[in-house]
Scaffold this active site. Structure first.
Site, PDB file in Angstrom:
ATOM      1  N   ASP A 106       0.874  -1.166   0.000  1.00 49.64           N
ATOM      2  CA  ASP A 106       0.000   0.000   0.000  1.00 49.64           C
ATOM      3  C   ASP A 106       0.924   1.232   0.000  1.00 49.64           C
ATOM      4  OD1 ASP A 106      -2.296   1.692   0.627  1.00 49.64           O
ATOM      5  OD2 ASP A 106      -1.541   1.721   2.672  1.00 49.64           O
ATOM      6  N   ASP A 110      -0.306   5.085   1.043  1.00 51.28           N
ATOM      7  CA  ASP A 110      -0.641   6.050   2.094  1.00 51.28           C
ATOM      8  C   ASP A 110      -0.613   5.416   3.480  1.00 51.28           C
ATOM      9  OD1 ASP A 110      -1.091   8.479   0.627  1.00 51.28           O
ATOM     10  OD2 ASP A 110      -2.916   7.590  -0.174  1.00 51.28           O
ATOM     11  N   SER A 120      -2.576   1.257  -4.586  1.00 58.25           N
ATOM     12  CA  SER A 120      -3.052   2.357  -3.749  1.00 58.25           C
ATOM     13  C   SER A 120      -4.445   2.836  -4.118  1.00 58.25           C
ATOM     14  CB  SER A 120      -2.078   3.534  -3.852  1.00 58.25           C
ATOM     15  OG  SER A 120      -2.607   4.671  -3.206  1.00 58.25           O
ATOM     16  N   ALA A 121      -5.239   3.103  -3.080  1.00 55.11           N
ATOM     17  CA  ALA A 121      -6.563   3.694  -3.282  1.00 55.11           C
ATOM     18  C   ALA A 121      -6.456   5.215  -3.285  1.00 55.11           C
ATOM     19  CB  ALA A 121      -7.516   3.226  -2.180  1.00 55.11           C
ATOM     20  N   LYS A 158      -9.124  -3.711  -3.037  1.00 56.28           N
ATOM     21  CA  LYS A 158      -7.735  -3.853  -3.485  1.00 56.28           C
ATOM     22  C   LYS A 158      -7.408  -5.336  -3.636  1.00 56.28           C
ATOM     23  CE  LYS A 158      -4.796  -0.905  -1.602  1.00 56.28           C
ATOM     24  NZ  LYS A 158      -4.122  -0.103  -0.587  1.00 56.28           N
TER      25      LYS A 158
END
EC number: 3.1.3.91
Length: 300
Positions: free
Chosen positions: A41, A43, A156-157, A205
């Protein structure tokens, strides 16, 4: 093994099953760099959660807090955050219950951003003027992976353009990095008009969000995985990898520590509680890679 890998003796390290971790790390070490890939990931996993007691911005926050967003828009985005973030991290709701709320949040935020006349050239400046920080030890992490030809897949979202720019400005954007995220779509005049491809949020994800990338298929033989995340939604990031033999899941527990500790310890092999560094990950990489080299030299 915990004695051997001194990094796992760090006070921030929590393990539900140290024996199981020992087995996985042993298997990763046996495979060495040739068999390894890292899936992470961005963030609050590669980037810092807090610095000197102050929250650090996510890739969305960087944009939200910038000069290119109007005061009106900022207020609306903050209102969305205050409404949806507690839902995202609520330990009493299932992922299924959270899903529609996350889609709603991301969609509303994207629509607001598209009204802001954001231009492509402004992204670098926005990142430069932000308080974006990667975790301590980031240079060692990125450079170790690059020099050992270990692919780094960042799932990543957040906003792809922003996080890519952060990594570039930190001078660690190497060719072994592949990113799947929400990338901005600019029109021919250079203004933001939408986001490309499927929306990626905290809880989708998995392979469905990146099945079109074909990325993992190219990495045949990379059947050992180190997964890094900071949310329960990150646990599915390796679902698209064919033929995984060994996977070590490392979770950063940044927020709502007391409420979420048990759930994280049940879900991740190693939990790093309020640890703003990549020390444990770097220590493990060193251990896996050094031993991998020695094993090759010793022969079968």
């Amino acid at each position: 093994m915990a004695e051997e890998v001194s990094t796992l003796m760090k006070a921030t390290v929590l393990m539900r099953q140290p024996g199981r971790v020992q087995e996985i790390v042993g298997a990763l070490r046996k495979g060495g760099g040739d068999r390894l890939q890292v899936i992470s990931d961005f963030d609050m996993t590669l980037s810092r959660f807090a610095y000197n007691g102050k929250r650090c911005p996510s890739s969305y926050n960087i944009l939200d807090n910038s000069k290119i967003i109007s005061e009106e828009c900022r207020k609306e985005l903050t209102a969305l955050l205050h409404h949806y973030y507690p839902i995202e991290i609520d330990p009493h709701r299932t992922v299924k219950e959270k899903l529609p709320h996350m889609v709603e949040w991301w969609t509303k935020a994207h629509n607001l951003l598209c009204q802001q006349k954001i231009q492509k050239f402004q992204i670098a400046q926005v990142v430069r003027e932000s308080n974006a920080m990667l975790r301590e030890g980031y240079k060692t992490f990125f450079n170790t992976l690059y020099h050992n030809n270990i692919p780094l897949f960042i799932f990543s979202a957040g906003i792809g353009d922003i996080l890519e720019e952060i990594i570039r400005q930190m001078k660690v954007f190497h060719p072994n990095i592949h990113i799947v995220s929400n990338y901005m779509d600019f029109n021919e005049d250079g203004f933001l008009q939408g986001f490309k491809g499927q929306l990626i949020h905290t809880y989708n994800k998995n392979s469905s969000a990146c099945e079109n990338s074909g990325y993992f298929q190219q990495l045949e033989g990379k059947t050992n995985v180190i997964l890094l995340g900071d949310s329960i939604g990150d646990l599915t990031m390796a679902d698209g990898v064919p033929g995984v033999q060994n996977i070590l899941k490392i979770g950063f527990l940044n927020d709502k520590v007391e409420e979420r500790r048990e759930r994280y310890m049940d879900s991740y092999d190693i939990v790093l509680e309020k640890d703003e560094t990549l020390d444990v990950v770097n220590g493990l990489l060193q251990h896996i890679l050094c031993q991998g080299v020695q094993l090759e030299m010793q022969g079968p």
